[in-house]
Every structure is written in C-alpha cells, then in structure tokens.
Write an enzyme that holds these catalytic residues in place. Structure first.
Site, PDB file in Angstrom:
ATOM      1  N   SER A  94       0.865  -1.182   0.000  1.00  0.00           N
ATOM      2  CA  SER A  94       0.000   0.000   0.000  1.00  0.00           C
ATOM      3  C   SER A  94       0.900   1.230   0.000  1.00  0.00           C
ATOM      4  O   SER A  94       1.762   1.351  -0.868  1.00  0.00           O
ATOM      5  CB  SER A  94      -0.956  -0.032   1.201  1.00  0.00           C
ATOM      6  OG  SER A  94      -1.923   0.981   1.102  1.00  0.00           O
ATOM      7  N   HIS A 125      -2.609  -1.047  -3.355  1.00  0.00           N
ATOM      8  CA  HIS A 125      -3.780  -0.204  -3.137  1.00  0.00           C
ATOM      9  C   HIS A 125      -3.677   1.073  -3.969  1.00  0.00           C
ATOM     10  O   HIS A 125      -2.649   1.763  -3.928  1.00  0.00           O
ATOM     11  CB  HIS A 125      -3.904   0.153  -1.660  1.00  0.00           C
ATOM     12  CG  HIS A 125      -4.209  -1.025  -0.783  1.00  0.00           C
ATOM     13  ND1 HIS A 125      -4.027  -1.009   0.581  1.00  0.00           N
ATOM     14  CD2 HIS A 125      -4.699  -2.261  -1.071  1.00  0.00           C
ATOM     15  CE1 HIS A 125      -4.388  -2.177   1.102  1.00  0.00           C
ATOM     16  NE2 HIS A 125      -4.796  -2.956   0.110  1.00  0.00           N
ATOM     17  N   ASP A 170      -4.501  -4.994   5.876  1.00  0.00           N
ATOM     18  CA  ASP A 170      -4.768  -5.870   4.745  1.00  0.00           C
ATOM     19  C   ASP A 170      -3.518  -6.701   4.437  1.00  0.00           C
ATOM     20  O   ASP A 170      -2.403  -6.175   4.381  1.00  0.00           O
ATOM     21  CB  ASP A 170      -5.158  -5.028   3.529  1.00  0.00           C
ATOM     22  CG  ASP A 170      -5.643  -5.857   2.359  1.00  0.00           C
ATOM     23  OD1 ASP A 170      -6.058  -7.007   2.579  1.00  0.00           O
ATOM     24  OD2 ASP A 170      -5.627  -5.333   1.227  1.00  0.00           O
TER      25      ASP A 170
END
Length: 211
Positions: free
Chosen positions: A19, A46, A139
């Site tokens: 991310s 992401h 995540d």
C-alpha cells in the site's frame, strides 16, 4: 529459514501486497526477478478506485519479465507479472486462470491483498511465495497467514524499512514469517530464484513441487 536458505525449484507462484510507499519498494523488487523463472507473479497495490492505473506501463520499462494489468478469465502465463486493476479484487481460479471481482471491500480495500493471498494459497499451496510490504492498514496479514497454513513461504518487509509500518507489523503479530527483510535483501532473494520445471497439462493446484 534465513536469508541464505535456497528456495530452489519450490516456488510456483509469487503474490505481493503493498500500500503506501509500495511503488518505491516494488521498484526494487520486481526488476530483480530473473527472466528465467517460470513462476507467475501477482501484485496488489492499493490505488484510488476512480483512476486509471499506469503501473503496468511503468514497470514494463523496469522489469525483465512481461508486465500486464490482469484481465478477467485470462489464462495465467508463466514468468509474467500481473497487477490488479483499480477497484477489482484479483483472484486465482482453479485451471490456471485469473478472476476479477467487485465483491465488497476487505480491510477497506478493493483490490484486497487478503483476497489475492487466500485464493492463491488455495491454488498453489506449498509452491506459493507470499510477500507483504509497506502499508497503513492490516490488509494482507490474514492472507499471509493463509500462505503459511498451506506451508508456503512467507516474507514480510522489515517494519523499520517501511514508509508505513502498520501492514508488516500486523503480519508479524499474526504469525512468525519465514523472512523479515529490508527491500534490498528481498530483491536479492528473488534474484536468486531458480526456474521451476514446466508442468504439462497440470493445474497449479496439482503440480507437485520439484525436489
């Protein structure tokens, strides 16, 4: 395991999740992959859901392997890097195909690292290498645990080297990864991967690991 442990022919696929700060780390890792490997590489980074991604274009210029944005139902090609498109979950289906999904967000994310890692673990099992990098949410932690549960190899970026340490810290809390490494050391490990032997008429789920 330690960083000197040879992975040999064991790796049939690689999944990578990142991310915040991920582009920089991926710019170290993905170009290190040797053009001789047959493992397919799947990446969730992401991204804003309402913007067109240019990741495949950027990394095509950096990498020895072909790079593309994943498309629904396309056959998986060995030695290829696939990026999840914005606002779609990326999954691996039985029969060596990619699937894209607009199911609900997971850990506030779509694409979700957890979704990719879980589906890849179901398919590749002990032949899977999972790598979790920098990010501000959790995540990928549960997904990396799924890779560990099927006896795949797990790598987490050293939180001290991460722009956003929350994601690697969450993974380390959940289980003890095989490797916790700075990006350069992960790149060195990837560069040393040997090509897995080709399998004929065999899906990734049933391909036996080479000795």
């Amino acid at each position: 395991m330690n960083a000197a442990t040879p992975l040999g022919h064991r790796v049939g696929a690689i999944v990578i999740g990142a991310s915040a700060g991920g582009v920089e780390v991926l710019s170290t890792l993905l170009p290190a992959l040797p053009e001789t490997i047959r493992a397919a590489v799947f990446v969730v980074l992401h991204q804003p859901p309402d913007r067109q991604s240019i990741l495949a274009e950027i990394f095509s210029r950096k990498c020895k392997l072909p790079v593309r944005e994943a498309e629904d139902k396309e056959p998986i090609e060995p030695g290829t890097i696939y990026f999840a498109p914005p606002n779609y979950h990326l999954l691996i289906e039985a029969g060596a195909r990619i699937a894209l999904s607009v199911d609900d967000l997971v850990q506030f994310s779509r694409p979700s690292i957890d979704v990719l890692f879980h589906s890849a673990a179901d398919t590749y099992r002990e032949r899977l290498l999972g790598i979790l990098l920098t990010g501000w949410n959790e995540d990928g932690a549960a997904g990396l645990l799924a890779v560990h549960a099927v006896k795949g190899i797990t790598i987490v970026q050293d939180p001290q080297s991460a722009e956003a340490p929350v994601m690697p810290q969450a993974a380390i809390r959940m289980h003890s990864p095989d490797f916790v490494l700075h990006p350069r050391a992960i790149a060195d490990l990837l560069h040393g991967l040997e090509p897995a032997p080709a399998t004929s008429g065999t899906s990734p789920a049933r391909a036996a690991p080479a000795p």
